[in-house]
Scaffold this motif. Structure first.
Motif, short mmCIF file in Angstrom:
data_model
loop_
_atom_site.label_atom_id
_atom_site.label_comp_id
_atom_site.label_asym_id
_atom_site.label_seq_id
_atom_site.Cartn_x
_atom_site.Cartn_y
_atom_site.Cartn_z
N SER A 89 0.85 -1.19 0.00
CA SER A 89 0.00 0.00 0.00
C SER A 89 0.88 1.24 0.00
CB SER A 89 -0.94 0.01 1.22
OG SER A 89 -0.19 -0.05 2.42
N VAL A 124 0.47 5.90 0.50
CA VAL A 124 -0.38 7.05 0.77
C VAL A 124 0.39 8.32 0.42
CG1 VAL A 124 0.36 7.17 3.19
CG2 VAL A 124 -1.81 8.20 2.52
N TYR A 170 1.63 7.56 12.06
CA TYR A 170 0.79 6.77 11.18
C TYR A 170 0.63 5.35 11.72
CZ TYR A 170 1.18 10.31 7.51
OH TYR A 170 1.11 11.48 6.78
N SER A 171 -0.45 4.71 11.32
CA SER A 171 -0.65 3.29 11.60
C SER A 171 0.23 2.47 10.66
CB SER A 171 -2.12 2.91 11.40
OG SER A 171 -2.24 1.50 11.30
N THR A 216 -2.40 0.27 8.34
CA THR A 216 -3.25 0.88 7.33
C THR A 216 -2.64 2.12 6.68
OG1 THR A 216 -4.36 2.33 8.92
CG2 THR A 216 -5.26 0.09 8.63
N GLU A 248 -2.85 4.94 7.90
CA GLU A 248 -3.72 6.07 8.25
C GLU A 248 -3.00 6.97 9.23
OE1 GLU A 248 -8.11 6.90 10.31
OE2 GLU A 248 -7.35 4.85 10.07
N ARG A 249 -3.08 8.30 8.99
CA ARG A 249 -2.41 9.24 9.89
C ARG A 249 -3.18 9.37 11.19
NH1 ARG A 249 0.04 14.72 7.66
NH2 ARG A 249 -2.05 15.07 6.89
N HIS A 250 -2.44 9.30 12.29
CA HIS A 250 -3.05 9.44 13.60
C HIS A 250 -3.02 10.88 14.09
CE1 HIS A 250 -4.10 8.53 17.78
NE2 HIS A 250 -3.06 9.24 18.15
#
Length: 267
Positions: free
Chosen positions: A50, A52, A85-86, A89, A91-93
């Motif tokens: 993945s 981002v 980030y995770s 995933t 995904e930004r925390h």
């Protein structure tokens, strides 16, 4: 030492990188930050999983001991310095610690590895800064603040406006200030780091139990007659409590491109 695989996916498409700034790996995979700017995740088999897009220019990345990725921003835009980030995933925390606009004039070129894992703590250091920070998932605090030979710059020095990095360096050189720390390593007994003393480069070995420290500009190695300048050495990572140091090319008399390393940490 057996070859496993290589990641060779240069480009601008999915799963491809354009210009790698930094990378790290952990149990979840291999993580690359790209100048494009982008964060990519590869599996431990080297296959892309993945990615981002980022809304800031990344400088370094590190996987923390308690399960988050931390990216630092380069000093190229007025954004937050840290972003978590995770690793699963991407995904930004959170994002935090705004960059001071004045620092962008002289720090923007620096993209060195500036994270260090000490136990469960994620530490952050950088060139021309006398503080070492502890970074958590959504906040940061000063972990160490070093008084280098009693010649620290005065308060406000690092957040003054400079026209460029040359102006900054000239003032450091002219006034003989001590600014650190490009290289940093710490264990339960000692702290090792490098810093500038005016125009020269030095290193410090600090004993955490006695509170004593030793500063030096050269290091003597076995089988090498002349001490080697700290500025000529390449400093690597901690491996089995050994700080890996690579010697400069001019000391390699084999005629090849061998890398020589010495462990000088702990015992």
């Amino acid at each position: 030492g057996a070859f496993l695989f290589k990641i060779d996916r240069r480009g601008r498409g999915p799963g491809e990188y354009f210009d790698i700034m930094d990378f790290c790996l952990c149990d979840n995979g291999i993580y690359i930050i790209d100048r494009s700017p982008k964060l990519l995740k590869y599996g431990l088999d080297g296959q892309p999983e993945s990615s981002v897009s980022l809304d800031f220019f990344p400088a370094t990345v590190c996987a923390s001991a308690d399960g988050f990725l931390c990216l630092s921003s380069a000093y190229q835009s007025e954004v937050d310095k840290f972003h978590t980030y995770s690793p699963r995933t991407l995904e930004r925390h959170s994002s935090f610690f705004p960059i001071d606009k004045a620092e962008m004039t002289y720090r923007h070129f620096m993209n060195q590895q500036t994270f260090f894992l000490y136990g469960d703590m994620l530490l952050y250091h950088e060139t021309m800064n006398n503080n070492v920070l502890e970074v958590s998932r959504d906040s940061v605090r000063v972990f160490h603040s070093f008084d280098l030979m009693g010649k620290n710059p005065p308060d406000g020095f690092f957040t003054r406006y400079y026209r460029n990095v040359m102006d900054f360096n000239m003032e450091v050189n002219d006034k003989g200030y001590c600014v650190g720390m490009p290289v940093y390593a710490e264990d339960d007994r000692s702290i090792f780091f490098t810093y500038r003393d005016g125009a020269s480069y030095r290193a410090c070995l600090y004993d955490k139990k006695t509170g004593e420290s030793e500063q030096f500009s050269t290091i003597r190695f076995p089988d090498i007659e002349t001490p080697v300048e700290v500025s000529d050495l390449g400093f690597g990572f901690l491996a089995d409590k050994a700080l890996v140091i690579s010697l400069p090319d001019y000391l390699d008399d084999t005629g090849g491109n061998d890398i020589v390393v010495y462990g000088v940490w702990g015992d």
